[in-house]
Motif scaffolding. Structure first.
Motif, PDB file in Angstrom:
ATOM      1  N   LEU A  91       0.848  -1.187   0.000  1.00  0.00           N
ATOM      2  CA  LEU A  91       0.000   0.000   0.000  1.00  0.00           C
ATOM      3  C   LEU A  91       0.884   1.237   0.000  1.00  0.00           C
ATOM      4  O   LEU A  91       1.809   1.346   0.801  1.00  0.00           O
ATOM      5  CB  LEU A  91      -0.905   0.013   1.232  1.00  0.00           C
ATOM      6  CG  LEU A  91      -1.746  -1.237   1.502  1.00  0.00           C
ATOM      7  CD1 LEU A  91      -2.616  -1.023   2.732  1.00  0.00           C
ATOM      8  CD2 LEU A  91      -2.607  -1.594   0.295  1.00  0.00           C
ATOM      9  N   SER A  92       0.599   2.177  -0.881  1.00  0.00           N
ATOM     10  CA  SER A  92       1.433   3.379  -0.963  1.00  0.00           C
ATOM     11  C   SER A  92       0.624   4.671  -0.955  1.00  0.00           C
ATOM     12  O   SER A  92       1.170   5.755  -1.118  1.00  0.00           O
ATOM     13  CB  SER A  92       2.301   3.345  -2.230  1.00  0.00           C
ATOM     14  OG  SER A  92       1.503   3.308  -3.393  1.00  0.00           O
ATOM     15  N   GLY A  93      -0.688   4.584  -0.769  1.00  0.00           N
ATOM     16  CA  GLY A  93      -1.516   5.786  -0.718  1.00  0.00           C
ATOM     17  C   GLY A  93      -2.899   5.427  -0.226  1.00  0.00           C
ATOM     18  O   GLY A  93      -3.231   4.248  -0.062  1.00  0.00           O
ATOM     19  N   ILE A  94      -3.705   6.440   0.052  1.00  0.00           N
ATOM     20  CA  ILE A  94      -5.062   6.201   0.529  1.00  0.00           C
ATOM     21  C   ILE A  94      -6.057   6.509  -0.584  1.00  0.00           C
ATOM     22  O   ILE A  94      -5.754   7.254  -1.512  1.00  0.00           O
ATOM     23  CB  ILE A  94      -5.379   7.043   1.779  1.00  0.00           C
ATOM     24  CG1 ILE A  94      -5.298   8.540   1.456  1.00  0.00           C
ATOM     25  CG2 ILE A  94      -4.427   6.687   2.915  1.00  0.00           C
ATOM     26  CD1 ILE A  94      -5.735   9.428   2.608  1.00  0.00           C
ATOM     27  N   THR A  95      -7.225   5.935  -0.474  1.00  0.00           N
ATOM     28  CA  THR A  95      -8.288   6.206  -1.443  1.00  0.00           C
ATOM     29  C   THR A  95      -9.169   7.344  -0.917  1.00  0.00           C
ATOM     30  O   THR A  95      -9.257   7.570   0.287  1.00  0.00           O
ATOM     31  CB  THR A  95      -9.151   4.961  -1.684  1.00  0.00           C
ATOM     32  OG1 THR A  95      -9.633   4.455  -0.430  1.00  0.00           O
ATOM     33  CG2 THR A  95      -8.343   3.862  -2.374  1.00  0.00           C
ATOM     34  N   GLU A  96      -9.797   8.049  -1.837  1.00  0.00           N
ATOM     35  CA  GLU A  96     -10.720   9.114  -1.451  1.00  0.00           C
ATOM     36  C   GLU A  96     -11.967   8.507  -0.819  1.00  0.00           C
ATOM     37  O   GLU A  96     -12.305   7.352  -1.051  1.00  0.00           O
ATOM     38  CB  GLU A  96     -11.113   9.946  -2.674  1.00  0.00           C
ATOM     39  CG  GLU A  96      -9.955  10.673  -3.335  1.00  0.00           C
ATOM     40  CD  GLU A  96      -9.359  11.741  -2.457  1.00  0.00           C
ATOM     41  OE1 GLU A  96     -10.095  12.268  -1.590  1.00  0.00           O
ATOM     42  OE2 GLU A  96      -8.153  12.037  -2.603  1.00  0.00           O
ATOM     43  N   SER A  97     -12.654   9.324  -0.003  1.00  0.00           N
ATOM     44  CA  SER A  97     -13.866   8.859   0.657  1.00  0.00           C
ATOM     45  C   SER A  97     -14.885   8.374  -0.372  1.00  0.00           C
ATOM     46  O   SER A  97     -15.185   9.068  -1.343  1.00  0.00           O
ATOM     47  CB  SER A  97     -14.471   9.991   1.490  1.00  0.00           C
ATOM     48  OG  SER A  97     -15.676   9.587   2.090  1.00  0.00           O
ATOM     49  N   GLY A  98     -15.371   7.178  -0.170  1.00  0.00           N
ATOM     50  CA  GLY A  98     -16.358   6.607  -1.073  1.00  0.00           C
ATOM     51  C   GLY A  98     -15.773   5.958  -2.310  1.00  0.00           C
ATOM     52  O   GLY A  98     -16.504   5.369  -3.112  1.00  0.00           O
ATOM     53  N   GLU A  99     -14.467   6.056  -2.473  1.00  0.00           N
ATOM     54  CA  GLU A  99     -13.822   5.482  -3.653  1.00  0.00           C
ATOM     55  C   GLU A  99     -13.317   4.079  -3.336  1.00  0.00           C
ATOM     56  O   GLU A  99     -12.704   3.847  -2.285  1.00  0.00           O
ATOM     57  CB  GLU A  99     -12.641   6.355  -4.085  1.00  0.00           C
ATOM     58  CG  GLU A  99     -11.848   5.780  -5.257  1.00  0.00           C
ATOM     59  CD  GLU A  99     -10.592   6.570  -5.560  1.00  0.00           C
ATOM     60  OE1 GLU A  99      -9.904   6.233  -6.527  1.00  0.00           O
ATOM     61  OE2 GLU A  99     -10.305   7.508  -4.799  1.00  0.00           O
ATOM     62  N   ASN A 100     -13.552   3.157  -4.237  1.00  0.00           N
ATOM     63  CA  ASN A 100     -13.049   1.797  -4.093  1.00  0.00           C
ATOM     64  C   ASN A 100     -12.238   1.427  -5.320  1.00  0.00           C
ATOM     65  O   ASN A 100     -12.570   1.820  -6.444  1.00  0.00           O
ATOM     66  CB  ASN A 100     -14.188   0.785  -3.930  1.00  0.00           C
ATOM     67  CG  ASN A 100     -14.887   0.910  -2.587  1.00  0.00           C
ATOM     68  OD1 ASN A 100     -14.275   1.275  -1.597  1.00  0.00           O
ATOM     69  ND2 ASN A 100     -16.177   0.617  -2.571  1.00  0.00           N
ATOM     70  N   LEU A 101     -11.164   0.700  -5.091  1.00  0.00           N
ATOM     71  CA  LEU A 101     -10.387   0.164  -6.201  1.00  0.00           C
ATOM     72  C   LEU A 101     -10.993  -1.165  -6.620  1.00  0.00           C
ATOM     73  O   LEU A 101     -11.286  -2.006  -5.779  1.00  0.00           O
ATOM     74  CB  LEU A 101      -8.932  -0.053  -5.783  1.00  0.00           C
ATOM     75  CG  LEU A 101      -8.165   1.198  -5.369  1.00  0.00           C
ATOM     76  CD1 LEU A 101      -6.863   0.807  -4.714  1.00  0.00           C
ATOM     77  CD2 LEU A 101      -7.909   2.069  -6.578  1.00  0.00           C
TER      78      LEU A 101
END
Length: 202
Positions: free
Chosen positions: A172-182
């Motif tokens: 893991l190298s970063g966070i996702t935005e609120s409500g965003e899923n990969l």
């Protein structure tokens, strides 16, 4: 066969860190000649470190030499806490002094691993070396990461994650935005996740 994953990342695991004040590298230290003693506390263990400073007229100890002495004394112990001396050449914006630069130095002391397992602190025993350098303050508290895979909460001390019997193995190298899923699809012949998760998971 294929399997789909939905991944969101709330926080990354980070290091517990103490950062000293930034000092002019070549200026004479404010610490007087003498032996300064401090303790490095890691969990329930305490280690005493002595630093001898010779600060004499005509042969002063510099700020950088004091920081270097602390760095070497901590690293010599070979513990799960490491010290690193940082140097930078910065422009001096003092009025009437154009195009002048000064060297600055500071010390970064960090746990050897991310997460909250390694708890450390530095405390003066004799003298004020640690408080005088600003190393009695923890500037970043070690913490675990927090992420979800297919809606299931997960957390670990390391940003290297392995799940589903090794089918997902990534950093893991970063966070996702609120409500965003990969969205991730693993195929039977897939060998790399890099293209699927560029910028977030390497």
């Amino acid at each position: 066969t294929e399997k789909d994953y939905s991944i969101s990342i709330d926080t990354l695991a980070n290091f517990r860190t103490a950062v000293s004040d930034k000092l002019d590298s070549d200026d004479a230290s404010d610490f007087k000649t003498g032996t300064y003693s401090f303790s490095l506390v890691i969990g329930s263990d305490s280690y005493t470190i002595d630093i001898d400073i010779q600060n004499k007229t005509g042969a002063p100890a510099t700020n950088r030499s004091v920081l270097l002495a602390v760095e070497r004394s901590i690293n010599r112990l070979g513990l799960d806490v490491k010290a690193e001396l940082k140097d930078v050449n910065r422009q001096d914006y003092t009025p009437f002094r154009e195009n002048t630069y000064r060297n600055s130095s500071w010390l970064v002391i960090s746990a050897g691993e991310t997460g909250d397992d390694i708890q450390f602190s530095l405390k003066d025993k004799t003298g004020n070396l640690i408080s005088g350098l600003g190393l009695d303050r923890i500037t970043s508290f070690g913490r675990q990461n927090l992420y979800q895979i297919n809606g299931e909460n997960n957390g670990s001390d390391s940003n290297h994650i392995v799940t589903d019997s090794g089918r997902v193995d990534a950093w893991l190298s970063g966070i996702t935005e609120s409500g965003e899923n990969l969205k991730l699809t693993i195929k039977q012949d897939s060998h790399s996740l890099g293209a699927e998760l560029a910028g977030i998971i390497n």
